[in-house]
Design a protein around this motif. Structure first.
Motif, PDB file in Angstrom:
ATOM      1  N   UNK A 146       0.882  -1.393   0.170  1.00  0.00           N
ATOM      2  CA  UNK A 146      -0.179   0.386   0.146  1.00  0.00           C
ATOM      3  C   UNK A 146       0.875   1.440  -0.185  1.00  0.00           C
ATOM      4  N   UNK A 147       2.109   1.389   0.410  1.00  0.00           N
ATOM      5  CA  UNK A 147       3.364   2.000   0.086  1.00  0.00           C
ATOM      6  C   UNK A 147       2.751   2.849  -1.213  1.00  0.00           C
ATOM      7  N   UNK A 148       2.478   2.207  -1.825  1.00  0.00           N
ATOM      8  CA  UNK A 148       3.483   2.545  -3.575  1.00  0.00           C
ATOM      9  C   UNK A 148       1.739   1.770  -4.154  1.00  0.00           C
ATOM     10  N   UNK A 149       0.526   1.975  -3.236  1.00  0.00           N
ATOM     11  CA  UNK A 149      -0.598   1.925  -3.648  1.00  0.00           C
ATOM     12  C   UNK A 149      -0.940   0.733  -4.659  1.00  0.00           C
ATOM     13  N   UNK A 150      -0.267  -0.401  -4.676  1.00  0.00           N
ATOM     14  CA  UNK A 150      -0.856  -1.063  -5.734  1.00  0.00           C
ATOM     15  C   UNK A 150      -1.402  -2.600  -5.213  1.00  0.00           C
ATOM     16  N   UNK A 151      -2.147  -3.072  -5.389  1.00  0.00           N
ATOM     17  CA  UNK A 151      -2.941  -4.103  -5.359  1.00  0.00           C
ATOM     18  C   UNK A 151      -1.937  -4.998  -5.299  1.00  0.00           C
ATOM     19  N   UNK A 152      -3.225  -5.944  -4.382  1.00  0.00           N
ATOM     20  CA  UNK A 152      -2.343  -7.432  -4.002  1.00  0.00           C
ATOM     21  C   UNK A 152      -3.108  -8.200  -4.582  1.00  0.00           C
ATOM     22  N   UNK A 153      -2.847  -9.382  -5.326  1.00  0.00           N
ATOM     23  CA  UNK A 153      -3.018 -10.711  -5.660  1.00  0.00           C
ATOM     24  C   UNK A 153      -3.150 -11.391  -4.932  1.00  0.00           C
ATOM     25  N   UNK A 154      -3.978 -12.499  -4.834  1.00  0.00           N
ATOM     26  CA  UNK A 154      -4.895 -13.826  -4.150  1.00  0.00           C
ATOM     27  C   UNK A 154      -2.982 -14.852  -4.363  1.00  0.00           C
ATOM     28  N   UNK A 155      -2.845 -14.484  -5.340  1.00  0.00           N
ATOM     29  CA  UNK A 155      -1.574 -15.497  -5.986  1.00  0.00           C
ATOM     30  C   UNK A 155      -0.053 -15.180  -5.379  1.00  0.00           C
ATOM     31  N   UNK A 156      -0.254 -13.801  -4.922  1.00  0.00           N
ATOM     32  CA  UNK A 156       1.198 -13.145  -4.318  1.00  0.00           C
ATOM     33  C   UNK A 156       0.910 -13.835  -3.135  1.00  0.00           C
ATOM     34  N   UNK A 157      -0.481 -13.701  -2.557  1.00  0.00           N
ATOM     35  CA  UNK A 157      -0.450 -13.930  -1.025  1.00  0.00           C
ATOM     36  C   UNK A 157       0.293 -14.837  -0.973  1.00  0.00           C
ATOM     37  N   UNK A 175       1.676 -17.359  -2.486  1.00  0.00           N
ATOM     38  CA  UNK A 175       3.717 -17.377  -3.394  1.00  0.00           C
ATOM     39  C   UNK A 175       4.057 -16.996  -1.818  1.00  0.00           C
ATOM     40  N   UNK A 176       3.889 -15.824  -1.323  1.00  0.00           N
ATOM     41  CA  UNK A 176       5.121 -14.863  -1.049  1.00  0.00           C
ATOM     42  C   UNK A 176       4.919 -15.448   1.113  1.00  0.00           C
ATOM     43  N   UNK A 177       3.145 -15.538   1.052  1.00  0.00           N
ATOM     44  CA  UNK A 177       3.026 -15.055   2.672  1.00  0.00           C
ATOM     45  C   UNK A 177       2.833 -16.263   3.277  1.00  0.00           C
ATOM     46  N   UNK A 178       1.230 -17.464   2.603  1.00  0.00           N
ATOM     47  CA  UNK A 178       0.176 -18.119   3.672  1.00  0.00           C
ATOM     48  C   UNK A 178       1.799 -19.389   2.942  1.00  0.00           C
ATOM     49  N   UNK A 179       2.426 -19.673   2.031  1.00  0.00           N
ATOM     50  CA  UNK A 179       3.283 -20.697   1.318  1.00  0.00           C
ATOM     51  C   UNK A 179       2.097 -22.543   1.274  1.00  0.00           C
ATOM     52  N   UNK A 180       2.658 -23.076   2.576  1.00  0.00           N
ATOM     53  CA  UNK A 180       1.773 -24.277   3.122  1.00  0.00           C
ATOM     54  C   UNK A 180       0.624 -23.851   3.431  1.00  0.00           C
ATOM     55  N   UNK A 181       0.160 -22.875   4.435  1.00  0.00           N
ATOM     56  CA  UNK A 181      -0.847 -22.712   4.340  1.00  0.00           C
ATOM     57  C   UNK A 181      -1.919 -21.921   3.951  1.00  0.00           C
ATOM     58  N   UNK A 182      -1.750 -22.465   2.741  1.00  0.00           N
ATOM     59  CA  UNK A 182      -2.921 -22.150   1.164  1.00  0.00           C
ATOM     60  C   UNK A 182      -4.367 -22.231   1.837  1.00  0.00           C
ATOM     61  N   UNK A 183      -4.713 -23.257   2.328  1.00  0.00           N
ATOM     62  CA  UNK A 183      -5.661 -24.285   2.250  1.00  0.00           C
ATOM     63  C   UNK A 183      -6.697 -23.565   3.709  1.00  0.00           C
ATOM     64  N   UNK A 184      -6.231 -22.474   4.676  1.00  0.00           N
ATOM     65  CA  UNK A 184      -7.014 -21.741   5.459  1.00  0.00           C
ATOM     66  C   UNK A 184      -6.839 -20.254   5.164  1.00  0.00           C
ATOM     67  N   UNK A 185      -6.553 -20.630   3.326  1.00  0.00           N
ATOM     68  CA  UNK A 185      -6.760 -18.695   3.025  1.00  0.00           C
ATOM     69  C   UNK A 185      -8.215 -17.636   3.424  1.00  0.00           C
TER      70      UNK A 185
END
Length: 224
Positions: free
Chosen positions: A11-22, A24-34
Motif C-alpha cells: 500500500x505504500x506504493x498503492x499497489x493492488x495485492x493478488x491472492x496468488x502473490x499472497x 506464494x509470498x506469505x501463506x505458502x504451505x498454509x494456503x488451505x486456510x486462506x
C-alpha cells in the motif's frame, strides 16, 4: 501478522495485492486456510488501522486497502501529496467527459496547468510515466488502445481502485465550488454520482475479501 505487513508494504506504493502473490509470498504451505487468514487480516485492519480490505476484482482475486476515515468536507479526498492532486484532476476530466476521454484531451488539460507530459516536471518527474504507468498499475486509471486509429491513440477510464476510493458526489460538489455552480447543474454527472452514493447501488469491489462470487473485470491485455 505477516499478511498485514505485506499489505502495508504494497500500500505504500498503492499497489493492488493478488491472492496468488499472497499464497506464494506469505501463506505458502498454509494456503488451505486462506479464507480464515483473510478474515482475521481484514478484522485487524478495520479495528487497528481504520482500513478496509476490498476485493476490486473478484475474478482474479485482487485486493486493495481503503482508508475508512472521512475526508475533509468539500474535497473528494485528502490531497496528501502533489501526485494525488494530479490524479484527481485527471479523474475529474474523465468523469465530466462521460467516463471515457482520449489521451490528447487529458494532456491538453495538464498543459493548461503548466504540466507538459513531454517534459520532466520538477514536482512530478516523468509525467507520462506517472499517469500511464504508475496510476494504471495502482488501478486508479485504465489506459487502453483505441482500435483502428492511425497513428495509434489511447483513452482513459476510471480504474477499479478509483471506483471504490473516490466519491463522485464529493468530486462533483468540489467542482461546483470551483466553478460557482450547483452540482445539479451537470445533470448527467449528478445522476451518476448520486447512484454511486446510494446504498443499494452496485459498485466494483463490493464483494467481501475471499469471496468466490463472479465479478466483472476489464481485459488486462490492453493495459500497460
Amino acid at each position: 501478522m505477516e499478511l498485514v505487513q505485506y499489505f502495508l508494504i504494497k500500500d505504500e506504493n498503492k499497489l493492488p495485492v493478488r491472492r496468488a502473490d499472497i499464497v506464494k509470498n506469505v501463506l505458502k504451505e498454509y494456503k488451505n486456510v486462506f479464507q480464515e487468514i483473510m478474515k482475521r487480516t481484514s478484522h485487524t485492519f478495520e479495528k487497528v488501522y481504520g482500513f478496509k480490505v476490498v476485493e476490486i476484482d473478484a475474478k482474479n482475486h485482487i485486493y486493495i486497502l481503503i482508508n475508512q476515515l472521512k475526508p475533509a468536507e468539500g474535497a473528494p479526498e485528502r490531497i496528501s501529496n502533489p501526485n494525488t492532486g494530479l490524479l484527481l484532476v485527471i479523474l475529474s476530466v474523465v468523469f465530466m467527459k462521460g467516463g471515457v476521454v482520449r489521451e490528447a484531451s487529458v494532456w491538453n488539460t495538464l498543459k493548461m496547468m503548466q504540466v507538459d507530459p513531454r517534459e520532466n516536471h520538477r514536482v512530478f518527474g516523468d509525467v507520462k510515466k506517472l499517469v500511464t504507468d504508475d496510476f494504471v498499475r495502482q488501478r486508479y486509471l485504465e489506459y487502453t488502445k483505441i482500435p483502428h486509429t492511425e497513428p495509434l491513440e489511447h483513452e482513459f477510464r476510471w480504474g477499479q481502485r478509483a471506483e471504490v476510493e473516490v466519491s463522485k458526489l464529493d468530486m462533483l460538489e468540489f467542482l461546483g465550488q470551483l466553478h460557482g455552480k450547483d452540482p445539479q447543474h451537470w445533470s448527467q454527472q449528478y445522476k451518476e454520482a448520486t447512484n454511486q452514493a446510494s446504498p443499494g447501488s452496485s459498485q466494483p469491489g463490493s464483494s467481501q475479501p475471499g469471496s468466490s462470487q463472479p465479478g466483472s473485470s476489464q481485459p488486462g491485455s490492453s493495459q500497460r
